[in-house]
Design an enzyme around this catalytic site. Structure first.
Site, PDB file in Angstrom:
ATOM      1  N   THR A  29      -5.771   2.641  -7.042  1.00 46.47           N
ATOM      2  CA  THR A  29      -7.073   2.575  -6.400  1.00 46.47           C
ATOM      3  C   THR A  29      -7.906   3.770  -6.840  1.00 46.47           C
ATOM      4  OG1 THR A  29      -6.260   1.349  -4.485  1.00 46.47           O
ATOM      5  CG2 THR A  29      -8.280   2.614  -4.193  1.00 46.47           C
ATOM      6  N   TYR A  89      -2.296   5.462  -4.363  1.00 45.11           N
ATOM      7  CA  TYR A  89      -3.317   6.495  -4.215  1.00 45.11           C
ATOM      8  C   TYR A  89      -2.787   7.754  -4.891  1.00 45.11           C
ATOM      9  CZ  TYR A  89      -5.934   3.871  -0.649  1.00 45.11           C
ATOM     10  OH  TYR A  89      -6.683   2.944   0.019  1.00 45.11           O
ATOM     11  N   LYS A 139      -8.096  -0.643  -9.460  1.00 42.44           N
ATOM     12  CA  LYS A 139      -8.795  -1.326  -8.364  1.00 42.44           C
ATOM     13  C   LYS A 139      -9.961  -0.476  -7.867  1.00 42.44           C
ATOM     14  CE  LYS A 139      -8.032  -3.270  -3.750  1.00 42.44           C
ATOM     15  NZ  LYS A 139      -9.057  -2.481  -3.040  1.00 42.44           N
ATOM     16  N   HIS A 183     -14.090  -2.163  -1.999  1.00 47.49           N
ATOM     17  CA  HIS A 183     -13.145  -1.780  -0.949  1.00 47.49           C
ATOM     18  C   HIS A 183     -13.475  -2.474   0.367  1.00 47.49           C
ATOM     19  CE1 HIS A 183      -9.888   1.347  -0.739  1.00 47.49           C
ATOM     20  NE2 HIS A 183      -9.945   1.018   0.543  1.00 47.49           N
ATOM     21  N   SER A 200       0.815  -1.208   0.000  1.00 41.74           N
ATOM     22  CA  SER A 200       0.000   0.000   0.000  1.00 41.74           C
ATOM     23  C   SER A 200       0.850   1.260   0.000  1.00 41.74           C
ATOM     24  CB  SER A 200      -0.910   0.001   1.234  1.00 41.74           C
ATOM     25  OG  SER A 200      -1.596   1.232   1.362  1.00 41.74           O
TER      26      SER A 200
END
Length: 384
Positions: free
Chosen positions: A158, A132, A233, A257, A110
Site C-alpha cells: 500500500t 505497510y 495499491k 483507499h 492486512s
C-alpha cells in the site's frame, strides 16, 4: 441470519450491520476522511458509467471465471485488505478468508489483521499479503519473508498511507481499539488502545508505526527480498502507473483507499481509463473504492480493469452473519455479475472487457440519490 430476512444486496447488509454494530465501530468502518467528498464521489462516479449492451449473443454458458496474477479465479475479484476485522465478529479475518476460499477468490490479509497470518492461511484459499512499510525496515522485510514462508501468493504494497487521513468521525469519537483487538502480525505499542482527548488512537498508532519516507526504492528492496508477485495499491496518477511498470511490478490497484486518505482525490473509476491507456498491458490493473454490485464489477472490466477489490460489503456481511454472511456477500456479487454480463451480451470476461461505455453527466451533477441511499442517510449512515 433469519432466512426470511436474508439480505439480497450489499446495501441490505449495510443496513443490517448499521443496526447491530456500536456507533463508533460503524463509523470506523463506514467513514472516510475530511468532509467525505471522495467517499461519496466514488459511488456517484460509478453510477455515472453506463454500459452499451450487445445483443444476439449466445450467453447460455456465461462464465465469470478469469485469472488474477496468472492464476484462475471464479470471479475477477479479490477481497480488499481491511484491518481489525475482529471488531465486528470474533472470528475476524479467519472467517472472511474462509468465505473467500469458498468463493474461489483471493483473500488479501492486512498487515493490521487482528488474526495472525498463519491462521488466515489455514483457511485454505489463495492469500495475498498487504504490506505497510513500517519505520523498522528489518521488521518490514521480515513480514515479506514471513508471507513467502507461510504460502502467500503475492505482496500488495500500500503506497498511499504516509500517515492516516483525518477521519473526522474517528476524531470526534476519540476512537480507540478495544483491549482484545490487536495488530496480530506486528509487535506494537498500546497507542491504538489509549483513548485520549486528541482524536483517533488508531491514527496515532499508525503514525508511530508507518514511515512517511516511503519511496520507489522500496519496490526494489521488496523485489530483492522475495520472488512473489508484487502489487502496488493506491495509484491514481498515470505518471505513477508508468513508473510502476518501469519498476517491474506485476499489478497495480487504482484506488483512493475507499475515500479514507486524501479527501478530494479523484474517484478511482474516473482515474481508471487514463491509467489503462498509459499502462498498455504492461501489468495487470485492479480497481477498488466503492464497488458494491456485480454491475460495478462489469463497469470496471469494461473500462479496462482486470478485476476489482471489494472491502466494506464483506465486513458488513461478517458483522451480520460471520463467515456465512461474508460468503453470502460474495455469492450475491457472483450472481449479480453473471446476470449483468448475460444481459449485456457477454459470454465471458474477455467479452466484458470489450464492452463500450458512456458517461452521463446528469448523474454526477446533482441527480437525487437512489431511495436506498436516501433511506440510509435519513438513518444516519452512508452506503458509499
Amino acid at each position: 441470519m433469519d432466512r426470511n430476512a436474508d439480505p439480497v444486496t450489499a446495501d441490505d447488509f449495510a443496513r443490517a450491520a448499521a443496526g447491530i454494530l456500536p456507533a463508533e465501530i460503524w463509523d470506523f468502518i463506514a467513514g472516510g476522511s475530511g468532509a467525505e467528498t471522495t467517499l461519496a464521489a466514488n459511488r456517484t462516479a460509478l453510477d455515472s458509467v453506463f454500459l452499451r449492451p450487445r445483443v444476439l449473443r449466445d450467453v447460455s454458458a456465461c462464465t465469470t471465471r478469469s485469472t488474477l496474477l496468472g492464476r484462475p479465479v471464479d470471479l475477477p475479484v479479490a477481497t480488499a485488505p481491511v484491518a481489525y476485522q475482529r471488531l465486528v465478529h470474533p472470528d475476524g479475518e479467519a472467517a472472511t478468508a474462509r468465505a473467500a476460499a469458498a468463493a474461489g477468490v483471493p483473500f488479501v490479509a492486512s498487515t493490521l489483521s487482528s488474526v495472525p497470518l498463519e491462521q488466515v492461511i489455514e483457511a485454505g484459499g489463495r492469500v495475498w499479503f498487504q504490506l505497510y512499510w513500517l519505520r523498522d525496515d528489518d521488521a518490514t522485510l521480515g513480514l515479506v519473508r514471513r508471507a513467502e514462508r507461510t504460502g502467500c501468493d503475492a505482496i500488495v504494497l500500500t503506497v498511499d498511507v504516509p500517515w492516516m487521513g483525518r477521519r473526522l468521525r474517528d476524531i470526534r469519537n476519540r476512537f480507540a481499539l478495544p483491549a482484545h483487538i490487536r495488530a496480530a502480525n506486528i509487535t506494537t505499542t498500546d497507542a491504538a488502545h489509549e483513548r485520549n482527548g486528541h482524536g483517533s488512537a488508531v491514527a496515532a498508532h499508525t503514525s508511530q508505526e508507518f514511515t512517511p519516507a516511503l519511496t520507489w526504492s522500496v519496490v526494489d528492496r521488496i523485489r530483492q527480498a522475495t520472488r512473489l508477485p508484487l502489487v502496488l495499491k493506491g495509484l491514481l496518477a498515470p505518471e505513477d502507473a508508468v513508473q510502476a511498470i518501469e519498476y517491474g511490478v506485476d499489478a497495480i490497484v487504482v484506488s483512493n483507499h475507499g475515500g479514507r486518505q486524501l479527501d478530494g482525490a479523484v474517484p478511482s473509476i474516473d482515474a481508471l481509463p487514463e491509467i489503462v491507456d498509459v499502462v498498455r498491458g504492461g501489468c495487470e490493473i485492479l480497481l477498488d473504492s466503492g464497488i458494491r454490485t456485480g454491475t460495478d464489477v462489469l463497469r470496471a472490466l469494461a473500462l479496462g480493469a482486470s478485476g476489482v477489490l471489494i472491502g466494506r460489503p464483506l465486513i458488513w456481511g461478517l458483522a451480520v452473519g460471520g463467515e456465512r454472511g461474508a460468503a453470502r456477500v460474495l455469492e450475491l456479487l457472483a450472481t449479480e455479475l453473471r446476470d449483468a454480463m448475460g444481459l449485456a451480451g457477454c459470454e465471458d470476461i474477455a467479452a466484458a472487457r470489450r464492452l463500450r461505455t458512456t458517461r452521463t453527466p446528469s448523474v454526477s451533477a446533482g441527480r437525487a440519490a437512489p431511495p436506498a441511499v436516501q433511506a440510509s442517510i435519513t438513518a444516519g449512515w452512508t452506503v458509499a
